[in-house]
Every structure is written in C-alpha cells, then in structure tokens.
Design a protein around this motif. Sequence first.
Motif, mmCIF file in Angstrom:
data_model
loop_
_atom_site.group_PDB
_atom_site.id
_atom_site.type_symbol
_atom_site.label_atom_id
_atom_site.label_comp_id
_atom_site.label_asym_id
_atom_site.label_seq_id
_atom_site.Cartn_x
_atom_site.Cartn_y
_atom_site.Cartn_z
ATOM 1 N N ALA A 76 -9.743 -0.296 -10.223
ATOM 2 C CA ALA A 76 -8.623 0.876 -9.893
ATOM 3 C C ALA A 76 -7.755 0.528 -8.723
ATOM 4 C CB ALA A 76 -9.180 2.434 -9.900
ATOM 5 N N ARG A 77 -6.882 1.422 -8.288
ATOM 6 C CA ARG A 77 -6.138 1.208 -7.088
ATOM 7 C C ARG A 77 -6.182 2.541 -6.410
ATOM 8 N NH1 ARG A 77 -2.607 -1.678 -4.027
ATOM 9 N NH2 ARG A 77 -2.135 -3.523 -5.651
ATOM 10 N N SER A 78 -6.831 2.588 -5.023
ATOM 11 C CA SER A 78 -6.680 3.820 -4.472
ATOM 12 C C SER A 78 -5.306 4.296 -4.221
ATOM 13 C CB SER A 78 -7.587 3.546 -2.920
ATOM 14 O OG SER A 78 -6.765 2.952 -2.273
ATOM 15 N N PHE A 79 -5.264 5.786 -3.786
ATOM 16 C CA PHE A 79 -4.001 6.099 -3.398
ATOM 17 C C PHE A 79 -3.483 5.636 -2.167
ATOM 18 C CE2 PHE A 79 -5.580 9.209 -0.562
ATOM 19 C CZ PHE A 79 -4.592 9.727 0.190
ATOM 20 N N GLN A 80 -4.570 5.028 -1.376
ATOM 21 C CA GLN A 80 -3.931 4.452 -0.165
ATOM 22 C C GLN A 80 -3.532 2.738 -0.286
ATOM 23 O OE1 GLN A 80 -7.354 6.046 -0.700
ATOM 24 N NE2 GLN A 80 -8.155 6.693 1.235
ATOM 25 N N SER A 107 -6.301 14.013 -9.808
ATOM 26 C CA SER A 107 -4.964 14.136 -9.464
ATOM 27 C C SER A 107 -4.113 12.934 -9.536
ATOM 28 C CB SER A 107 -4.756 14.870 -8.156
ATOM 29 O OG SER A 107 -5.372 16.323 -8.510
ATOM 30 N N PRO A 108 -2.950 12.869 -9.424
ATOM 31 C CA PRO A 108 -2.126 11.701 -9.350
ATOM 32 C C PRO A 108 -1.995 11.551 -7.786
ATOM 33 C CG PRO A 108 -0.750 13.501 -9.929
ATOM 34 C CD PRO A 108 -2.218 14.143 -9.914
ATOM 35 N N ASP A 109 -1.450 10.403 -7.517
ATOM 36 C CA ASP A 109 -1.285 9.836 -6.008
ATOM 37 C C ASP A 109 -0.346 10.641 -5.122
ATOM 38 O OD1 ASP A 109 -3.052 7.671 -6.749
ATOM 39 O OD2 ASP A 109 -1.785 6.185 -6.581
ATOM 40 N N VAL A 129 -5.490 16.077 -0.182
ATOM 41 C CA VAL A 129 -6.303 15.337 0.615
ATOM 42 C C VAL A 129 -6.045 14.340 1.700
ATOM 43 C CG1 VAL A 129 -8.413 13.817 0.085
ATOM 44 C CG2 VAL A 129 -7.727 15.490 -1.742
ATOM 45 N N GLY A 130 -4.815 14.013 1.614
ATOM 46 C CA GLY A 130 -4.465 12.946 2.390
ATOM 47 C C GLY A 130 -4.146 13.285 3.660
ATOM 48 N N LYS A 131 -3.871 14.567 3.953
ATOM 49 C CA LYS A 131 -3.760 15.098 5.190
ATOM 50 C C LYS A 131 -4.854 15.019 6.223
ATOM 51 C CE LYS A 131 -0.765 19.042 3.836
ATOM 52 N NZ LYS A 131 -0.257 20.263 3.691
ATOM 53 N N GLN A 132 -5.885 14.685 5.667
ATOM 54 C CA GLN A 132 -7.184 14.423 6.598
ATOM 55 C C GLN A 132 -7.194 12.879 6.724
ATOM 56 O OE1 GLN A 132 -10.749 16.576 4.994
ATOM 57 N NE2 GLN A 132 -9.591 16.707 3.158
ATOM 58 N N PRO A 133 -8.008 12.566 8.229
ATOM 59 C CA PRO A 133 -8.031 11.088 8.330
ATOM 60 C C PRO A 133 -9.033 10.357 7.390
ATOM 61 C CG PRO A 133 -9.215 12.684 9.719
ATOM 62 C CD PRO A 133 -8.627 13.656 8.784
ATOM 63 N N PRO A 137 -11.983 4.779 0.398
ATOM 64 C CA PRO A 137 -10.762 4.953 -0.585
ATOM 65 C C PRO A 137 -11.115 6.164 -1.484
ATOM 66 C CG PRO A 137 -12.459 2.874 -0.853
ATOM 67 C CD PRO A 137 -13.019 3.819 0.019
ATOM 68 N N ILE A 138 -9.849 6.699 -1.853
ATOM 69 C CA ILE A 138 -9.702 7.867 -2.901
ATOM 70 C C ILE A 138 -8.890 7.421 -3.827
ATOM 71 C CG2 ILE A 138 -9.086 10.287 -2.879
ATOM 72 C CD1 ILE A 138 -10.911 10.120 -0.786
ATOM 73 N N ILE A 139 -9.428 7.566 -5.289
ATOM 74 C CA ILE A 139 -8.771 7.171 -6.471
ATOM 75 C C ILE A 139 -8.182 8.354 -7.128
ATOM 76 C CG2 ILE A 139 -8.784 5.801 -8.721
ATOM 77 C CD1 ILE A 139 -11.368 4.359 -7.441
ATOM 78 N N GLY A 140 -6.990 8.357 -7.532
ATOM 79 C CA GLY A 140 -6.463 9.321 -8.313
ATOM 80 C C GLY A 140 -6.562 8.632 -9.754
#
Length: 185
Positions: A15-19, A73-75, A82-86, A90-93
């Motif tokens: 997969a690809r992480s949203f990052q 959820s989507p990216d 979730v991305g508001k946190q430091p 990896p987080i995957i959508g």
Amino acid sequence: MSRLKEGNSAPWFKARSFQGDDINLDLYRGRYLLLSFYRYASCPFCNLRVHESIQKRDYFQTLGLEMIAVFQSPDDKLAEYVGKQPLNYPIIGDPSLDIYKLYHVETSWLGLIKAFFIRPHQILKSIFLRGFFPGSIENEIQRLPADFLINPMGKIEIAYYGIDIGDHIAYEIIEKTVRNDIIEP
C-alpha cells in the motif's frame, strides 16, 4: 469470516501511506510490527489512540517494534483529521477496505453502543481535553478496531479484535511480549 489467530502468517499487502511512503510488509521482516486498524479519520477514540501511539513510538523503536495504522478513510480525510498530529509512523487510508478484509476486521452495532457506556472517560478525554471532535464518517460507523502484533518472522504473535469502538490492545501487553523476546531469544 473467521478471525486470524496467533501463529498464522500475517496476510501480505502492499500500500501507500497517506504521507506518500510505499508500504510492503516484507520491509518489516526481522522486526516486530504493530499493525493497528482504526475506524474513520475523525473518530475521537481513534485520534486519541494515535496520539498515545505517537508518544510511545520512539520507545517502541528501541525495542525493535515498528508501527503502521490503517484507517477506512481516504487520504484527504486522513490529512484533514489524523494528519493534524505530528505523525511519526505510516498511516494508510483503505476506503476500499481491502486490507480490512485480509485481516478480517469486524463491525458491530453492539460494540458501537457499548463504548458509550463503558468508555465515557475516553470520550471526555478525546473530545474535551485533546480536541478530537467527530466530523465526517467514511465507511461503517460500527467498525471495531483490531491490532496485530507481527513477529520478526512474519507470524501473528497477538491477534487482538476489539470488543467495542474504543478497544485496542494494551500497550503493556505489546511491550511485555516484545521485551520477553529480547530477553529470551
């Protein structure tokens, strides 16, 4: 759909992480991996758990443990909530739920309702102390979390299926399992 069990080979995925990182389970061979499944990106319970995981990640790395989170959820929603946190792992959508299906992650209306009665302190902490307010909901609102501790050989050491929407494996159990392996190779 039957649950995965300790001793099963961890289902492989790419997969690809949203990052923007490419994720391939083969890259984690030789180390422990905590693979955690969450609900949707604005879930207060989920964001509180991610917040706690971010704080523990550096320590867990010293024990040879890596972490990956999967959200339904989507990216763009991951970035918004979730991305508001430091983030430091990896987080995957997975809005198509392909990885959820591989790991037999479940849903339960009872688990949704139960959480509001047995976890009011987590609700208060996540919303009022941390500011993780619910927003948009992608996929099933009644999705239950699940955690899989995968050992360095790619086998599931612990398969933990939550009983309600805020139920994840205790960090102490993860630490004890990994530390015991370090002490008794």
